[in-house]
Write an enzyme that holds these catalytic residues in place. Structure first.
Site, mmCIF file in Angstrom:
data_model
loop_
_atom_site.group_PDB
_atom_site.id
_atom_site.type_symbol
_atom_site.label_atom_id
_atom_site.label_comp_id
_atom_site.label_asym_id
_atom_site.label_seq_id
_atom_site.Cartn_x
_atom_site.Cartn_y
_atom_site.Cartn_z
ATOM 1 N N HIS A 150 0.841 -1.202 0.000
ATOM 2 C CA HIS A 150 0.000 0.000 0.000
ATOM 3 C C HIS A 150 0.872 1.246 0.000
ATOM 4 O O HIS A 150 1.829 1.337 0.773
ATOM 5 C CB HIS A 150 -0.916 0.006 1.233
ATOM 6 N N SER A 151 0.544 2.197 -0.868
ATOM 7 C CA SER A 151 1.250 3.478 -0.926
ATOM 8 C C SER A 151 2.755 3.257 -1.118
ATOM 9 O O SER A 151 3.166 2.548 -2.026
ATOM 10 C CB SER A 151 0.934 4.289 0.338
ATOM 11 N N MET A 152 3.587 3.805 -0.225
ATOM 12 C CA MET A 152 5.039 3.679 -0.380
ATOM 13 C C MET A 152 5.516 2.244 -0.195
ATOM 14 O O MET A 152 6.628 1.898 -0.611
ATOM 15 C CB MET A 152 5.753 4.609 0.600
ATOM 16 N N GLN A 177 -1.181 -0.771 -4.141
ATOM 17 C CA GLN A 177 -2.417 -0.017 -3.929
ATOM 18 C C GLN A 177 -2.074 1.453 -3.699
ATOM 19 O O GLN A 177 -1.430 1.789 -2.711
ATOM 20 C CB GLN A 177 -3.175 -0.579 -2.714
ATOM 21 N N THR A 179 0.067 3.417 -5.005
ATOM 22 C CA THR A 179 1.516 3.668 -4.888
ATOM 23 C C THR A 179 1.965 4.693 -5.923
ATOM 24 O O THR A 179 1.728 4.495 -7.114
ATOM 25 C CB THR A 179 2.299 2.355 -5.102
#
Length: 902
Positions: A150-152, A177, A179
């Site tokens: 997720h993200s980073m 997700q 990212t």
């Protein structure tokens, strides 16, 4: 524009995921060496109820999936994936199941501080080795893991492949997700931008080696204002066909935009992910398949085009239509049929021979949303019934209220009939429809309005036909700065109940469609905006597909509003606003120094800003450089000078820069700088008044600029910067400077009042009147000193304005350091350690200086000319590299400091 980004998006259409048993997180013991090297990080195994109890001894038999949280993310965010995977495993009696692991990154702010990204990447590598060891000597032991980031966390997963000793075969599938793959949202330090450069360059240069890794990037759409979807698209490479990027609003069975956090718990999206995981299982190995083609076909099935059928790797092409169903021949070109409580099954056959000359396509739709086959192509027709047929249901596409199929007759020359199967429907109600059509007659072109029409004009078209499908092509709509409102009004001939219409805004060059279901008749508003611009090699245009009711007319109107343009500028470039604000303040600062040199007085910040902060001083030069960088000879000269590429040129190459954006951002910067200056000055006066009310007036002593005491203070703060955190030392100096300015402001207010009171008294003072004045203030109570103090105060206010932005841009590393203080007293690596030491020396001198020293300096002429080129440099090299801004500001302050000393 800010309001539009933060609040004016579609409603949250995601359902929450719930756990049916209490979630538990079992901490996995790491090797001592790993635990000692990464004391802040941990690895957990997710479980619920009996499943959690069974796994406490770590005798695992499932398929490992590793979840990586993002910026300030929690390892507990794995629970939505883990819980739904557990329920799905129960449905198949645990024939297959997944073990979900999660990494605890101590909720680090890696989107704002890039110094720990490399450390996180190495820790994940160690975790993968630990996870695979847990399955050693088991039947069907895995040799690789699946990763969900997720993200980073998704970027950290991609960075694994840049490690020297990492084997790419340890990861089989990577799902990210929200990212930001292309660039950091806020490039606040060099470690962050260097990390991105290393990862993206590796993926481009080593694309051939990554063919066995399947990657899926899911973006949140317009609800996610933290990471815009354009940043989430993976690099498109002809040789790297195992990467897929989609926006959640286009994902079948989800069709919902998600915000940055809800993407990890959005039930519709999590269900699609888990269904894909189960379809990826190889029955022979009981692990995720090693076939990259199958992996891509599964992801396309669940995330791009769902045919309303359960996934099959090799579906049967031919089938026999058996059963005691009634066969009915339909010769009409348009047919609709409603079923309610029908106990008899039927086959409707449509002869193609009579329609091939008049029509180019056949379109069919079915509101029965089950996964059974329903449309066939008859190869050998025996007058009344079909002996052998090909299953055309795989050509269908699932929409929220119907499944549709569009067939080009020319592509099926061997078919004699189309067959629609209608099974018995006891207690069910659904409708079917088919029509033969000419594609040209159902495709209309609608040019979009001009960007600067300001809502005064609109493009409009009326669809008079009474068909089941329309396709409106939106001409000249291909850039991210274009944004429109589309209004669709449906009119129907009668008031009977109808199936709802489905409106699909389709972008052919990327998977970012949005779908809206509307009642009929109704007026529907659609926001038409792009996440990424049209590639130069692509000539297709965006389309509005209308899946309509047959006896209704539709009016489509496209309109542009100025605030939508502002919305796009804020969405794409809000992160660059600090650069434009600092550029304005630098111009003001230069203007004040120039006024000081020419008149001997320092002008007020707000007045000087209005006078000197003009876009024509900086914008043309940057535009000329960007234009010239298109020529090879100029680029060679530029590179020979070792100058970095102008950020506007990079953004233009990414199609993220558009006409007038820099001018508009500059004007925003002027406005923000002006009002922040007004707010700052007002706050200073307010606090000074409170000071005067509560405490006796301050005394301003005139000392040497460099004293042993100040030198000790400088060295102490430099030591703090070197041994702890540079941003912390900068913040201490900032508070010290703020206190000095507050003291000066209080002094000026007090003596201004005293002077005005004295001037109103026309009587001569007695000889001993000085006795009533505090002794310490006697030397500084004359009007010349007060004027000098006011001049110095105005200059200090501007310097403090500049210094405020240095502090704000370094604040993330300070927050990160404070959060991790229990693990390490020294921030390592520190993005602002060396800059902090220089700033400490400069500001310790400047805060004790006055305009008197600067006026008499020979360097003042040079110092007045430097802020303008620095203002240009900030705009040229700062938007994509915010960490460069403090360097330019520090240089300007250094020259001012030298003016005070030399």
């Amino acid at each position: 524009g800010v309001r539009d980004v933060l609040f004016l998006y579609e409603e949250n259409r995601c359902s929450m995921t719930y756990m049916y048993e209490y979630p538990e997180y079992l901490k996995i013991k790491l090797p001592k060496k790993t635990a000692r090297r990464y004391p802040a990080y941990e690895l957990y195994l997710y479980g619920e109820g009996n499943y959690a109890e069974e796994n406490k001894n770590l005798l695992l038999t499932g398929i490992p999936v590793l979840f990586l949280p993002g910026n300030a993310g929690s390892y507990k965010q794995v629970r939505s994936l883990g819980s739904i995977a557990l329920r799905k495993a129960e449905d198949v009696d645990f024939k297959y199941h997944f073990n979900f692991f999660s990494v605890n990154f101590n909720e680090e702010l890696v989107a704002l501080y890039g110094g720990s990204l490399q450390r996180q990447t190495k820790f994940v590598h160690e975790c993968i080795k630990v996870i695979l060891k847990l399955y050693k000597d088991r039947d069907f032991a895995p040799t690789s893991v699946a990763i969900v980031g997720h993200s980073m966390g998704g970027l950290v997963a991609r960075a694994l492949l840049t490690l020297k000793n990492f084997k790419p075969e340890l990861i089989n599938i990577l799902i990210t997700q929200a990212t930001p793959h292309v660039a950091p949202v806020m490039p606040l330090d060099k470690y962050l931008t260097d990390f991105y450069t290393a990862v993206n360059n590796h993926w481009i240069l080593k694309a051939q080696d990554l063919r066995n890794l399947t990657t899926l990037s899911v973006a949140g759409g317009f609800r996610d204002y933290q990471v815009r979807s354009g940043l989430t698209f993976l690099p498109r490479l002809s040789q790297h066909d195992s990467a897929l990027s989609v926006v959640s609003s286009a994902v079948p069975r989800a069709w919902a935009s998600t915000d940055h956090l809800s993407i990890v718990w959005c039930k519709e999206l999590i269900l699609a992910t888990i269904r894909a995981f189960f379809d990826l299982i190889d029955e022979n190995t009981r692990q995720i398949t090693e076939d990259p083609k199958k992996r891509m076909s599964v992801l396309n099935h669940h995330f791009v085009r769902h045919p309303a059928k359960a996934f099959e790797e090799n579906p049967e092409v031919f089938t026999e239509l058996i059963g005691t169903f009634m066969w009915i021949t339909v010769k009409a070109s348009k047919w609709t049929y409603s079923i309610y409580n029908d106990s008899d099954g039927k086959y409707f056959t449509f002869p193609l021979a009579s329609h091939r000359k008049s029509y180019s396509h056949v379109y069919c739709e079915n509101s029965m949303l089950d996964t059974s086959s329903w449309i066939y192509g008859c190869i050998n027709n025996n007058s009344s019934m079909c002996l052998e047929a090909t299953d055309l249901s795989w050509r269908a596409e699932l929409l929220p209220t119907t499944k549709v199929v569009m067939l080009k007759l020319q592509d099926y020359p061997s078919l004699s009939h189309i067959v629609i199967q209608v099974p018995p429907a006891v207690g069910k109600k659904y409708t079917l429809g088919c029509e033969f059509l000419k594609e040209d007659s159902r495709t209309v072109q609608l040019p979009v309005t001009h960007l600067f029409s300001f809502g005064l004009s609109s493009s409009k078209i009326l669809l008079n036909s009474t068909g089941l499908l329309y396709n409106v092509q939106l001409q000249h709509f291909n850039q991210i700065y274009q944004a429109f409102k589309i209004y669709i009004e449906s009119h129907c001939q009668s008031l009977k109940e109808r199936k709802p219409s489905v409106y699909r805004f389709h972008i052919p060059w990327s998977h970012e469609d949005s779908i809206i279901v509307a009642k009929v008749p109704s007026l529907t508003e659609i926001s038409a905006k792009l996440h990424i611009a049209q590639p130069q090699s692509d000539s297709r245009v965006p389309e509005l597909k209308i899946y309509s009711s047959s006896d209704c007319q539709y009016e489509v109107k496209v309109k542009s509003y100025p605030y939508i343009l502002v919305f796009q500028i804020i969405r794409f470039h809000a992160g660059a606003l600090p650069v434009y604000i600092v550029s304005n303040i630098l111009l003001t600062y230069g203007g004040q120094l120039s006024t000081l040199r020419s008149t001997g007085h320092c002008s007020d910040f707000s007045l000087e800003l209005v006078r000197t902060a003009k876009p024509y001083k900086v914008e043309p030069l940057i535009s000329i450089v960007v234009f010239l960088q298109g020529f090879n000879w100029f680029r060679e000269i530029w590179e020979s000078l070792s100058l970095p590429e102008v950020d506007a040129a990079v953004l233009s190459s990414q199609d993220a820069w558009f006409p007038l954006v820099s001018l508009i951002l500059f004007l925003f910067g002027t406005g923000i700088a002006y009002w922040s200056g007004v707010f700052f000055s007002t706050s200073l006066r307010l606090f000074s008044s409170v000071w005067l009310t509560l405490i006796r007036p301050p005394v301003l002593q005139k000392d040497k600029l460099i004293t042993p005491r100040r030198l000790c203070g400088m060295l102490s703060l430099a030591l703090v910067s070197w041994t702890t955190c540079g941003a912390f030392a900068v913040f201490i100096v900032y508070l010290q400077y703020l206190f000095k300015v507050l003291k000066s402001q209080t002094f000026c207010i007090y003596h201004s009042k005293e002077t005005s009171q004295n001037s109103s008294i026309h009587t001569v003072k007695p000889q001993n009147s000085m006795d009533s004045v505090p002794e310490a203030t006697q030397p500084l109570s004359n009007s010349t000193t007060i004027a000098e103090a006011v001049n110095s105060l105005k200059m200090h206010v501007t310097i403090l304005n500049l210094f405020t932005w240095i502090v704000l841009l370094n604040l993330p590393s300070l927050i990160y350091w404070l959060k991790n203080l229990r693990y390490n007293v020294r921030l390592d690596p520190d993005p602002c350690r060396s800059t902090a030491i220089i700033i400490i020396g400069i500001l310790e001198i400047l805060m004790n200086s006055s305009t008197t020293e600067a006026k008499s300096s020979k360097l003042l002429k040079t110092a007045t000319k430097v802020p303008l080129p620095l203002s240009v440099a900030v705009l040229a090299f700062g938007p994509m590299h915010l960490y460069r801004v403090p360097h330019f500001v520090t240089f300007a302050l250094l020259l001012h400091m030298l003016c005070c000393v030399v």
